[in-house]
Scaffold this active site. Structure first.
Site, PDB file in Angstrom:
ATOM      1  N   HIS A  51      49.479  42.691  72.691  1.00  0.00           N
ATOM      2  CA  HIS A  51      49.120  41.638  73.644  1.00  0.00           C
ATOM      3  C   HIS A  51      48.719  40.380  72.888  1.00  0.00           C
ATOM      4  O   HIS A  51      48.651  40.380  71.653  1.00  0.00           O
ATOM      5  CB  HIS A  51      48.020  42.099  74.609  1.00  0.00           C
ATOM      6  CG  HIS A  51      46.679  42.366  73.986  1.00  0.00           C
ATOM      7  ND1 HIS A  51      46.464  43.415  73.125  1.00  0.00           N
ATOM      8  CD2 HIS A  51      45.481  41.733  74.108  1.00  0.00           C
ATOM      9  CE1 HIS A  51      45.195  43.414  72.744  1.00  0.00           C
ATOM     10  NE2 HIS A  51      44.571  42.405  73.329  1.00  0.00           N
ATOM     11  N   HIS A  53      45.959  38.331  72.649  1.00  0.00           N
ATOM     12  CA  HIS A  53      44.643  37.881  72.191  1.00  0.00           C
ATOM     13  C   HIS A  53      44.649  37.612  70.688  1.00  0.00           C
ATOM     14  O   HIS A  53      45.270  38.334  69.910  1.00  0.00           O
ATOM     15  CB  HIS A  53      43.566  38.900  72.554  1.00  0.00           C
ATOM     16  CG  HIS A  53      43.185  38.854  74.008  1.00  0.00           C
ATOM     17  ND1 HIS A  53      42.496  39.869  74.637  1.00  0.00           N
ATOM     18  CD2 HIS A  53      43.386  37.902  74.957  1.00  0.00           C
ATOM     19  CE1 HIS A  53      42.297  39.550  75.907  1.00  0.00           C
ATOM     20  NE2 HIS A  53      42.834  38.365  76.121  1.00  0.00           N
ATOM     21  N   ASP A  55      42.605  37.953  68.238  1.00  0.00           N
ATOM     22  CA  ASP A  55      42.179  38.941  67.245  1.00  0.00           C
ATOM     23  C   ASP A  55      43.233  40.022  67.018  1.00  0.00           C
ATOM     24  O   ASP A  55      43.054  40.901  66.177  1.00  0.00           O
ATOM     25  CB  ASP A  55      40.829  39.567  67.621  1.00  0.00           C
ATOM     26  CG  ASP A  55      40.865  40.362  68.908  1.00  0.00           C
ATOM     27  OD1 ASP A  55      41.545  39.928  69.855  1.00  0.00           O
ATOM     28  OD2 ASP A  55      40.206  41.424  68.981  1.00  0.00           O
ATOM     29  N   HIS A  56      44.359  39.909  67.729  1.00  0.00           N
ATOM     30  CA  HIS A  56      45.503  40.804  67.522  1.00  0.00           C
ATOM     31  C   HIS A  56      46.726  40.066  66.981  1.00  0.00           C
ATOM     32  O   HIS A  56      47.657  40.709  66.512  1.00  0.00           O
ATOM     33  CB  HIS A  56      45.871  41.502  68.833  1.00  0.00           C
ATOM     34  CG  HIS A  56      44.800  42.406  69.341  1.00  0.00           C
ATOM     35  ND1 HIS A  56      44.901  43.772  69.334  1.00  0.00           N
ATOM     36  CD2 HIS A  56      43.585  42.131  69.868  1.00  0.00           C
ATOM     37  CE1 HIS A  56      43.788  44.299  69.834  1.00  0.00           C
ATOM     38  NE2 HIS A  56      42.979  43.321  70.171  1.00  0.00           N
ATOM     39  N   HIS A 105      43.971  44.615  80.988  1.00  0.00           N
ATOM     40  CA  HIS A 105      43.212  43.817  80.025  1.00  0.00           C
ATOM     41  C   HIS A 105      43.818  42.419  79.934  1.00  0.00           C
ATOM     42  O   HIS A 105      43.121  41.409  80.022  1.00  0.00           O
ATOM     43  CB  HIS A 105      43.239  44.520  78.671  1.00  0.00           C
ATOM     44  CG  HIS A 105      42.481  43.821  77.588  1.00  0.00           C
ATOM     45  ND1 HIS A 105      41.113  43.709  77.590  1.00  0.00           N
ATOM     46  CD2 HIS A 105      42.912  43.211  76.446  1.00  0.00           C
ATOM     47  CE1 HIS A 105      40.724  43.050  76.504  1.00  0.00           C
ATOM     48  NE2 HIS A 105      41.799  42.750  75.802  1.00  0.00           N
ATOM     49  N   ASP A 126      44.132  47.167  73.442  1.00  0.00           N
ATOM     50  CA  ASP A 126      42.824  47.128  74.100  1.00  0.00           C
ATOM     51  C   ASP A 126      42.878  47.690  75.519  1.00  0.00           C
ATOM     52  O   ASP A 126      42.048  47.338  76.360  1.00  0.00           O
ATOM     53  CB  ASP A 126      42.306  45.688  74.154  1.00  0.00           C
ATOM     54  CG  ASP A 126      41.849  45.172  72.806  1.00  0.00           C
ATOM     55  OD1 ASP A 126      41.860  45.942  71.826  1.00  0.00           O
ATOM     56  OD2 ASP A 126      41.499  43.975  72.711  1.00  0.00           O
ATOM     57  N   HIS A 164      39.992  48.929  68.325  1.00  0.00           N
ATOM     58  CA  HIS A 164      38.596  48.595  68.013  1.00  0.00           C
ATOM     59  C   HIS A 164      37.781  49.860  67.808  1.00  0.00           C
ATOM     60  O   HIS A 164      38.042  50.898  68.414  1.00  0.00           O
ATOM     61  CB  HIS A 164      37.955  47.789  69.153  1.00  0.00           C
ATOM     62  CG  HIS A 164      38.488  46.408  69.304  1.00  0.00           C
ATOM     63  ND1 HIS A 164      37.974  45.328  68.626  1.00  0.00           N
ATOM     64  CD2 HIS A 164      39.495  45.926  70.071  1.00  0.00           C
ATOM     65  CE1 HIS A 164      38.630  44.229  68.970  1.00  0.00           C
ATOM     66  NE2 HIS A 164      39.566  44.575  69.842  1.00  0.00           N
TER      67      HIS A 164
END
Length: 252
Positions: A51, A53, A55-56, A105, A126, A164
């Site tokens: 996805h 985001h 942080d990915h 998410h 996530d 995570h």
């Protein structure tokens, strides 16, 4: 044989590193630096994304600049060279992959299922966490519940690679949501010891999640009772129970 290793990033992210011979792929590289360190001079063969985001995806541009590698993932993400959507199938690392759309998410979220010689491996970003699930930033409770239901239908021995290290906090909530579940108590004790040794609690398995994850246990009488104590109606549907649990977890 495919080997799968976690690359820690940021405070609690895991970038998953998959290797088969001289082939190296990473899943959700939010940061390029730890990936380059883990490669230790090897060439990155490609990137898989679940996805959008940051942080990915934050390390994608730097890795592509350095390695000129393909990027597989949702077509909504800039830099994706091989757009993936629900039901797609492809072959990488001498393994067969399938794509499952898991909105909730985010709306573009996908899960990547690897069928390899040693079993089934789920890279779920996530959406599904060990003993938990992702927050609903874009999707609805109905979407997320359906997404989790699809993942829960995978074989029980499927290994689950979340993005995570949230396990201990999730288990604390799981214990509140189902205080009589002895599997949750045992898992909390075991995973505390694992973290005390600075080891990852992942991968989990679908079977372990079915036994200890309250978001997959909306039919449990005790989970339903705890949800009712937090605002769910006595005859609430599974989606309503899920929504109540998710709202409760947001402030837990």
């Amino acid at each position: 044989m495919i080997t799968i290793r976690p690359i820690p990033a940021f405070h609690d992210n895991y970038i998953w590193h998959l290797q088969n011979g001289d082939q190296h792929w990473v899943v959700d590289p939010g940061d390029a630096a730890p990936v380059k360190k883990a490669l230790d001079g090897a060439k990155l063969s490609g990137i898989l994304l679940t996805h959008h985001h940051y942080d990915h995806t934050g390390g994608v541009a730097s890795l592509v600049d350095d390695f000129d590698c393909p990027v597989y993932g949702p077509g909504s993400i800039d830099g994706v060279t091989h757009p993936l959507t629900d039901g797609d199938q492809f072959t990488l690392l001498q393994g067969d992959w399938e794509v499952i759309a898991v909105p909730g998410h985010t709306l573009d979220h996908i899960a990547l299922v690897l069928h390899a010689s040693d079993g089934t491996h789920l890279f779920c970003g996530d959406t599904l966490f060990a003993a938990g699930c992702g927050r609903l930033f874009e999707g609805t409770p109905a979407q997320m519940h359906q997404s989790l239901t699809r993942l829960a239908s995978l074989p029980k021995d499927t290994k689950v690679y979340c993005a995570h290290e949230y396990t201990l906090a999730n288990l604390q909530f799981a214990r509140a949501a189902e205080p009589g579940n002895s599997d949750i108590a045992a898992r909390l004790e075991s995973d505390r010891a694992t973290r005390d040794n600075d080891q990852p609690t992942l991968p989990s398995t679908i079977g372990r999640e079915l036994a200890t994850n309250p978001f997959l246990r909306t039919g449990s009488p005790e989970v339903r009772a705890q949800a009712a104590a937090h605002g769910a109606s006595p005859d609430a549907s599974a989606v309503e129970i899920f929504a109540t649990l998710r709202q409760w977890k947001d402030t837990f």
